[in-house]
Design a protein around this motif. Structure first.
Motif, PDB file in Angstrom:
ATOM      1  N   GLN A 147      -4.994   1.705   4.006  1.00 31.85           N
ATOM      2  CA  GLN A 147      -4.608   3.106   3.762  1.00 31.85           C
ATOM      3  C   GLN A 147      -4.779   3.470   2.298  1.00 31.85           C
ATOM      4  O   GLN A 147      -5.304   4.542   1.964  1.00 31.85           O
ATOM      5  CB  GLN A 147      -3.144   3.332   4.179  1.00 31.85           C
ATOM      6  CG  GLN A 147      -2.912   3.341   5.675  1.00 31.85           C
ATOM      7  CD  GLN A 147      -3.300   4.660   6.338  1.00 31.85           C
ATOM      8  OE1 GLN A 147      -4.098   5.432   5.814  1.00 31.85           O
ATOM      9  NE2 GLN A 147      -2.755   4.919   7.507  1.00 31.85           N
ATOM     10  N   ASP A 148      -4.345   2.584   1.406  1.00 31.16           N
ATOM     11  CA  ASP A 148      -4.481   2.852  -0.033  1.00 31.16           C
ATOM     12  C   ASP A 148      -5.956   2.922  -0.433  1.00 31.16           C
ATOM     13  O   ASP A 148      -6.348   3.753  -1.261  1.00 31.16           O
ATOM     14  CB  ASP A 148      -3.772   1.763  -0.842  1.00 31.16           C
ATOM     15  CG  ASP A 148      -2.251   1.867  -0.751  1.00 31.16           C
ATOM     16  OD1 ASP A 148      -1.754   2.916  -0.293  1.00 31.16           O
ATOM     17  OD2 ASP A 148      -1.573   0.895  -1.123  1.00 31.16           O
ATOM     18  N   ALA A 149      -6.763   2.050   0.145  1.00 34.81           N
ATOM     19  CA  ALA A 149      -8.194   2.043  -0.178  1.00 34.81           C
ATOM     20  C   ALA A 149      -8.870   3.322   0.297  1.00 34.81           C
ATOM     21  O   ALA A 149      -9.697   3.903  -0.414  1.00 34.81           O
ATOM     22  CB  ALA A 149      -8.852   0.827   0.460  1.00 34.81           C
ATOM     23  N   LEU A 150      -8.525   3.781   1.482  1.00 38.51           N
ATOM     24  CA  LEU A 150      -9.134   4.992   2.025  1.00 38.51           C
ATOM     25  C   LEU A 150      -8.774   6.223   1.198  1.00 38.51           C
ATOM     26  O   LEU A 150      -9.598   7.116   1.013  1.00 38.51           O
ATOM     27  CB  LEU A 150      -8.701   5.196   3.477  1.00 38.51           C
ATOM     28  CG  LEU A 150      -9.246   4.177   4.487  1.00 38.51           C
ATOM     29  CD1 LEU A 150      -8.601   4.378   5.852  1.00 38.51           C
ATOM     30  CD2 LEU A 150     -10.769   4.271   4.597  1.00 38.51           C
ATOM     31  N   LYS A 151      -7.568   6.248   0.691  1.00 39.36           N
ATOM     32  CA  LYS A 151      -7.144   7.388  -0.135  1.00 39.36           C
ATOM     33  C   LYS A 151      -7.971   7.498  -1.402  1.00 39.36           C
ATOM     34  O   LYS A 151      -8.277   8.601  -1.868  1.00 39.36           O
ATOM     35  CB  LYS A 151      -5.662   7.239  -0.499  1.00 39.36           C
ATOM     36  CG  LYS A 151      -4.700   7.464   0.647  1.00 39.36           C
ATOM     37  CD  LYS A 151      -3.280   7.189   0.203  1.00 39.36           C
ATOM     38  CE  LYS A 151      -2.295   7.283   1.365  1.00 39.36           C
ATOM     39  NZ  LYS A 151      -0.909   6.917   0.953  1.00 39.36           N
ATOM     40  N   ASP A 152      -8.333   6.354  -1.981  1.00 33.47           N
ATOM     41  CA  ASP A 152      -9.029   6.358  -3.265  1.00 33.47           C
ATOM     42  C   ASP A 152     -10.514   6.033  -3.155  1.00 33.47           C
ATOM     43  O   ASP A 152     -11.201   5.906  -4.165  1.00 33.47           O
ATOM     44  CB  ASP A 152      -8.368   5.362  -4.215  1.00 33.47           C
ATOM     45  CG  ASP A 152      -6.974   5.806  -4.628  1.00 33.47           C
ATOM     46  OD1 ASP A 152      -6.668   7.000  -4.455  1.00 33.47           O
ATOM     47  OD2 ASP A 152      -6.192   4.961  -5.114  1.00 33.47           O
ATOM     48  N   GLY A 153     -11.014   5.857  -1.933  1.00 34.11           N
ATOM     49  CA  GLY A 153     -12.424   5.570  -1.757  1.00 34.11           C
ATOM     50  C   GLY A 153     -12.825   4.160  -2.151  1.00 34.11           C
ATOM     51  O   GLY A 153     -13.995   3.909  -2.476  1.00 34.11           O
TER      52      GLY A 153
END
Length: 260
Positions: free
Chosen positions: A187-193
């Motif tokens: 989730q954190d990775a998807l938020k920041d690309g």
């Protein structure tokens, strides 16, 4: 079960927690690595939430892993609060030239909690487990696992049942928190690309995480120190691509030899 252990699971059902709500099409690669060898590993002591520093050999294999991972650009780094995981990650980051990189700690990435067996000789825990299973004492449990007669889920659940303190985690509890950590990272990775994540955790907890994610038979084999498990996320699905990969260690060892 201790109150604090139960409380951490109250919001979770027994079903798999692998769910990412957003319908993204971006892909994320998560590289899980087991920590390097420790003092308690060397002395054959139970090491779950108990902790000990890396041995010189443990630092060396972490250096090899770091050198082998050098060609991958990582966007995020994670460990638990265990010193052996922190030390392994620190060594990796030094080797890949990112010593100042931020490392996020998630307590969910801890090893299995072995309750009253923590810090005792491994044989005590395995003898108790063998007794619970109606087997002969000694190395029988490990032998049964190595021969494919007992899977690692059964072993973890048997250890939990054999703990006189009734506090050792079972396989479902470990799987639930590890998959929760995995979801958090994605989730954190998807938020920041972000595209590539490196997480240092521990052997049994990583394998419990994989228990319902893949049919790869290696999920029932103990992970070597610094072994890598690679998971990819895309379009709402997780794919386990590698389990117990030691090629990064081998590659890094060769690279460091050539540089000296």
């Amino acid at each position: 079960m201790k109150t604090w252990l139960l409380a951490s699971l109250l919001s979770l059902s027994s079903a798999s927690v692998l769910h990412v709500s957003a319908a993204e099409t971006d892909s994320v690669n998560i590289y899980f690595a087991r920590h390097g060898k420790t003092i308690l590993n060397t002395y054959e002591r139970v090491q779950g939430w108990a902790d000990s520093p890396l041995t010189p050999a443990g630092v060396e294999v972490a250096r090899y892993l770091g050198a082998g991972l050098k060609g991958i650009t990582f966007d995020r780094y994670y460990t638990s609060d265990a010193g052996r995981q922190r030390e392994t990650m620190k060594t990796i980051l030094q080797e890949i030239g990112q010593p100042q990189a931020k490392v996020t700690e998630l307590t969910d990435l801890r090893e299995v909690f072995f309750g009253g067996f923590e810090g005792l000789p491994n044989e005590n825990m395995y003898d108790a487990s063998a007794k619970t299973l109606g087997l002969a004492p000694g190395v029988t449990v490990f032998k049964q696992v190595s021969e494919g007669k007992i899977n690692l889920i059964t072993m973890v659940d048997t250890i939990s049942k054999s703990d006189d303190q009734k506090e050792a985690e079972d396989a479902l509890q470990v799987k639930t928190r590890m998959q929760r950590a995995l979801n958090t990272m994605v989730q954190d990775a998807l938020k920041d690309g972000d595209k590539n994540i490196l997480a240092v955790s521990s052997g049994l907890s990583i394998l419990m995480m994989l228990s319902d994610m893949t049919d790869n038979p290696n999920k029932n084999k103990p992970l070597e120190n610094a072994a890598v498990v690679k998971i990819s996320y895309k379009d709402g699905k997780y794919t386990v691509t590698d389990v117990g990969d030691m090629s990064y260690v081998s590659k890094g060892k060769e690279a460091l030899k050539k540089s000296h």
